[in-house]
Write a protein that holds these residues in place. Sequence first.
Motif, PDB file in Angstrom:
ATOM      1  N   ILE A   1      -8.475 -19.580   3.106  1.00 39.79           N
ATOM      2  CA  ILE A   1      -7.119 -19.194   2.719  1.00 39.79           C
ATOM      3  C   ILE A   1      -7.088 -18.245   1.526  1.00 39.79           C
ATOM      4  CG2 ILE A   1      -5.994 -21.277   3.593  1.00 39.79           C
ATOM      5  CD1 ILE A   1      -6.100 -22.348   0.631  1.00 39.79           C
ATOM      6  N   GLN A   2      -5.947 -17.597   1.409  1.00 38.20           N
ATOM      7  CA  GLN A   2      -5.520 -16.912   0.190  1.00 38.20           C
ATOM      8  C   GLN A   2      -4.130 -17.467  -0.097  1.00 38.20           C
ATOM      9  OE1 GLN A   2      -6.746 -13.635  -1.657  1.00 38.20           O
ATOM     10  NE2 GLN A   2      -8.472 -14.992  -1.275  1.00 38.20           N
ATOM     11  N   ILE A   3      -3.714 -17.415  -1.339  1.00 37.39           N
ATOM     12  CA  ILE A   3      -2.393 -17.942  -1.705  1.00 37.39           C
ATOM     13  C   ILE A   3      -1.404 -16.786  -1.760  1.00 37.39           C
ATOM     14  CG2 ILE A   3      -1.076 -19.251  -3.394  1.00 37.39           C
ATOM     15  CD1 ILE A   3      -3.789 -20.398  -4.380  1.00 37.39           C
TER      16      ILE A   3
ATOM     17  N   GLU B   1      -9.866 -16.184  -7.507  1.00 40.68           N
ATOM     18  CA  GLU B   1     -10.511 -15.754  -6.259  1.00 40.68           C
ATOM     19  C   GLU B   1      -9.621 -15.923  -5.019  1.00 40.68           C
ATOM     20  OE1 GLU B   1     -12.012 -19.734  -7.713  1.00 40.68           O
ATOM     21  OE2 GLU B   1     -11.876 -17.717  -8.522  1.00 40.68           O
ATOM     22  N   LEU B   2      -8.494 -16.618  -5.163  1.00 42.88           N
ATOM     23  CA  LEU B   2      -7.578 -16.793  -4.029  1.00 42.88           C
ATOM     24  C   LEU B   2      -6.355 -15.886  -4.134  1.00 42.88           C
ATOM     25  CD1 LEU B   2      -7.670 -20.658  -3.493  1.00 42.88           C
ATOM     26  CD2 LEU B   2      -9.121 -18.881  -2.527  1.00 42.88           C
TER      27      LEU B   2
ATOM     28  N   LYS C   1     -10.458 -24.701  -5.032  1.00 38.10           N
ATOM     29  CA  LYS C   1     -11.727 -24.221  -5.610  1.00 38.10           C
ATOM     30  C   LYS C   1     -12.569 -23.548  -4.520  1.00 38.10           C
ATOM     31  CE  LYS C   1     -11.978 -26.691  -9.805  1.00 38.10           C
ATOM     32  NZ  LYS C   1     -10.575 -26.445 -10.109  1.00 38.10           N
ATOM     33  N   ALA C   2     -12.614 -24.169  -3.349  1.00 38.28           N
ATOM     34  CA  ALA C   2     -13.415 -23.629  -2.244  1.00 38.28           C
ATOM     35  C   ALA C   2     -12.638 -22.602  -1.423  1.00 38.28           C
ATOM     36  CB  ALA C   2     -13.878 -24.767  -1.341  1.00 38.28           C
ATOM     37  N   GLY C   3     -11.320 -22.547  -1.617  1.00 39.16           N
ATOM     38  CA  GLY C   3     -10.502 -21.612  -0.851  1.00 39.16           C
ATOM     39  C   GLY C   3     -10.335 -22.030   0.596  1.00 39.16           C
ATOM     40  N   LYS C   4     -10.237 -23.346   0.820  1.00 36.03           N
ATOM     41  CA  LYS C   4     -10.139 -23.855   2.190  1.00 36.03           C
ATOM     42  C   LYS C   4      -8.940 -24.783   2.347  1.00 36.03           C
ATOM     43  CE  LYS C   4     -15.021 -23.546   3.339  1.00 36.03           C
ATOM     44  NZ  LYS C   4     -14.903 -22.242   3.915  1.00 36.03           N
ATOM     45  N   LEU C   5      -8.417 -24.780   3.573  1.00 36.11           N
ATOM     46  CA  LEU C   5      -7.382 -25.717   3.990  1.00 36.11           C
ATOM     47  C   LEU C   5      -7.968 -26.441   5.188  1.00 36.11           C
ATOM     48  CD1 LEU C   5      -4.398 -26.723   3.804  1.00 36.11           C
ATOM     49  CD2 LEU C   5      -3.794 -24.810   5.284  1.00 36.11           C
ATOM     50  N   LEU C   6      -8.008 -27.780   5.107  1.00 41.09           N
ATOM     51  CA  LEU C   6      -8.651 -28.593   6.134  1.00 41.09           C
ATOM     52  C   LEU C   6      -7.604 -29.456   6.832  1.00 41.09           C
ATOM     53  CD1 LEU C   6     -11.518 -29.859   3.804  1.00 41.09           C
ATOM     54  CD2 LEU C   6     -11.592 -27.880   5.322  1.00 41.09           C
ATOM     55  N   PHE C   7      -7.667 -29.505   8.150  1.00 37.28           N
ATOM     56  CA  PHE C   7      -6.776 -30.354   8.933  1.00 37.28           C
ATOM     57  C   PHE C   7      -7.604 -31.473   9.536  1.00 37.28           C
ATOM     58  CE2 PHE C   7      -4.831 -26.215   8.709  1.00 37.28           C
ATOM     59  CZ  PHE C   7      -3.513 -26.509   8.429  1.00 37.28           C
ATOM     60  N   SER C   8      -7.101 -32.717   9.430  1.00 42.69           N
ATOM     61  CA  SER C   8      -7.911 -33.847   9.876  1.00 42.69           C
ATOM     62  C   SER C   8      -7.074 -34.900  10.589  1.00 42.69           C
ATOM     63  CB  SER C   8      -8.657 -34.463   8.693  1.00 42.69           C
ATOM     64  OG  SER C   8      -7.747 -34.864   7.703  1.00 42.69           O
TER      65      SER C   8
END
Length: 164
Positions: free
Chosen positions: A65-67, A90-91, A47-54
């Motif tokens: 990101i885009q897909i 949107e992605l 939804k936010a268009g983000k990929l988070l690393f933790s």
Amino acid sequence: MLGRRGLNPDWYAAWREEASEQLNAKNARLQNDFRLGSWPRYDYDLKAGKLLFSEEGVVKVVTEIQIAGSTSAKAGNWLWAWANSNLPEELLSDAKLVRSFGEENGIDELAQPYVTDMSNDLEALGWELAGAMVQICNALGAYRSPRGEGGGLYLIFKNISWAN
């Protein structure tokens, strides 16, 4: 106008190989600069268009990101993101640029929804097509998220930064 199924311009094979090499170099740089590939956890928020690393519950790296598309072991193919109605619109703008590039240049595997895995190496096919998208859209790199049935979801990075 598309050529017959499976036909590509003479220059395309070398172009795609070059795009793959550039993707490998870009991903290696992201590995060095942001430790991508070594974080214990990642989450994507389509939804936010983000990929988070933790790590240990703390977000360390944030990417926009885009897909690109997805591979399916069951179907033995790649499906471009622009042809997948389950993905957020949107992605998909970069994937649509790839389709336009394919249509303008008569490159069937970029312009048709599905690409069949002829070499029996689905992951290599996914990385090659993600590499083509990274090249066309001047992205920073790509990421493969494994999927349950043995395929992968390929994402490209538009932006990357350390979390504050």
